[in-house]
Design a protein around this motif. Structure first.
Motif, short mmCIF file in Angstrom:
data_model
loop_
_atom_site.label_atom_id
_atom_site.label_comp_id
_atom_site.label_asym_id
_atom_site.label_seq_id
_atom_site.Cartn_x
_atom_site.Cartn_y
_atom_site.Cartn_z
N LEU A 103 -9.95 1.31 -1.86
CA LEU A 103 -9.19 2.57 -2.20
C LEU A 103 -9.39 3.58 -2.53
O LEU A 103 -10.27 3.61 -3.61
CB LEU A 103 -7.24 2.38 -3.97
N CYS A 136 -1.45 5.01 4.63
CA CYS A 136 -0.01 4.47 3.82
C CYS A 136 1.22 5.60 4.54
O CYS A 136 2.01 5.39 5.30
CB CYS A 136 0.35 3.87 3.62
N ALA A 147 -7.90 1.08 1.88
CA ALA A 147 -5.88 1.82 1.53
C ALA A 147 -6.65 3.10 1.62
O ALA A 147 -6.27 3.92 -0.05
CB ALA A 147 -5.63 1.31 0.39
N HIS A 176 0.60 -1.14 -0.11
CA HIS A 176 -0.02 0.11 0.42
C HIS A 176 0.89 1.66 0.34
O HIS A 176 2.02 1.33 0.56
CB HIS A 176 -0.84 -0.29 0.52
N SER A 225 -2.79 4.98 -3.19
CA SER A 225 -3.84 5.46 -4.03
C SER A 225 -3.85 7.24 -3.51
O SER A 225 -4.10 8.02 -3.23
CB SER A 225 -4.05 5.27 -2.27
#
Length: 395
Positions: free
Chosen positions: A173, A245, A227, A5, A46
């Motif tokens: 996402l 992330c 994500a 991710h 993403s």
């Protein structure tokens, strides 16, 4: 099913007028190296691939080289547009590239594209939700336009249109701001995209103020892993499996103390998701240092550190150092900002900061910004124009 991710690459970005392209090439090569060793079943990107809706040719070439390497390694990539991207440009050629395992979110047309992946436990569905604003959903779904006032309405209705089989594993996402996430300086600066001029004076119009751009985490209940992109600080929101992330590089000094990484997501049987991270080491770190001019220029101060790092130097001398930036760059060539912390700067620092931003109206915030930028009050005509703009943004 093992997935990497990532988000917020911002390829082509400049920070304090320094091009980050060399640093971005370096970090993407690290990500590719990790992918070749760990062999993920897919890479989730993403949003905010580029830093501009019209990226430079060099930025496009950097991302093209990255995707080509993934395709050669037969590692699928799943990519959505962010608020910095042009959904139309990013989606160009998506049908062709999908045949090579490179999947881009398409321009939102009322449906959310989803791609199946197979493993020993069955099917994992990867849902690609591009960055959404209310106007986009109102245009795509005119029959529900009256229901869409805020970003939360837009995302909720978009998710309602997609079929999610809750008996199977589902990964989403998304590139949005989820309520409860902690922003840093970089996102605060990125929120405003429009610039207006009132009687020749430069002011910034923020497109999303207060909680207008926030969405509740409860909208993601059907998904095993979400994500997220848009926030540069790695963090969970609500539950462990709804995560930002973070960006792979530091893009503001508010991120100076962070450790950047790849988030690794492993989906086993339904209901079991394991998370870990792979650290990323930048070509040049982004750091803060402080002290007197004599202290920060002493060899004993800098000899065991990387002088090539991007730096914010805060000098504590009571008197400004003449031509201080140029002098410091003889030691620290990538010095980005020079600040002073002394009696003079501290006496000027209090500009109504004790009031909470959340308690002020959009017009009050804008008025303060205008006064700080232009050293004069707004006229009644200017205030009326700003009020009209704010009403239009809320519509």
């Amino acid at each position: 099913m093992k997935l990497f991710h990532l988000s917020d690459l911002h390829i082509g970005k400049r920070v304090n007028e320094f091009s980050m392209i060399e640093d971005q090439k370096y970090i993407l090569s690290q990500i590719l190296h990790a992918a070749k060793i760990k062999k993920p079943d897919g890479i989730l990107l993403s949003g905010d691939i580029y830093d501009s809706t019209i990226p430079s040719a060099e930025a496009v070439q950097v991302f093209d080289a990255f995707l080509t390497e993934l395709s050669v390694e037969r590692i699928p990539a799943f990519i959505i547009s962010g608020n910095h991207d042009s959904a139309e440009r990013l989606a160009f050629g998506s049908s062709l590239m999908g045949k090579s395992g490179i999947y881009f979110s398409r321009v939102y047309d009322g449906t959310i594209e989803k791609i199946p992946l197979q493993d020993a436990y069955g099917t994992v569905w990867i849902h690609l939700l591009p960055f959404l604003r209310p106007a986009v959903v109102r245009h795509a779904l005119p029959e529900r336009a009256e229901e869409v006032s805020y970003v939360a309405d837009a995302v909720r209705i978009a998710l309602e249109q997609g079929a999610v089989d809750e008996n199977e594993r589902n990964v989403l996402l998304a590139h949005q701001f989820v309520t409860g996430a902690k922003r840093c300086e970089a996102e605060e600066l990125q929120v405003g995209d429009a610039v207006q001029s009132l009687d020749g004076a430069l002011v910034v119009v923020f497109l999303q103020v207060g909680d207008l751009d926030q969405i509740p985490v409860e909208l993601f209940e059907k998904f095993d892993y979400v994500a997220l992109g848009h926030i540069h600080s790695p963090q969970k929101v609500g539950r462990e499996t709804v995560r930002y992330c973070g960006s792979p590089l530091k893009y503001s000094f508010s991120e100076a103390g962070q450790e950047k990484s790849i988030t690794v997501v492993e989906l086993k049987e339904k209901g079991t998701v394991e998370l870990r991270t792979i650290p990323l080491e930048p070509l040049r770190d982004m750091r803060k240092i402080r002290g007197t001019y004599l202290e920060v220029t002493a060899k004993s101060f800098y000899e065991n550190s990387n002088c090539e790092d991007y730096l914010l130097v805060t000098l504590t001398d009571e008197e400004d150092v003449p031509d201080g930036m140029a002098k410091l760059r003889t030691i620290y060539p990538n010095l980005m900002r020079l600040e002073y912390d002394n009696k003079r700067t501290r006496s000027c620092a209090d500009i109504g900061t004790s009031e909470r931003v959340e308690e002020k109206s959009e017009l009050e915030l804008f008025r303060e910004l205008y006064e700080l930028q232009n050293n004069q009050d707004m006229t009644a005509q200017q205030e009326a124009l700003v009020e009209e703009l704010i009403r239009g943004l809320k519509a």
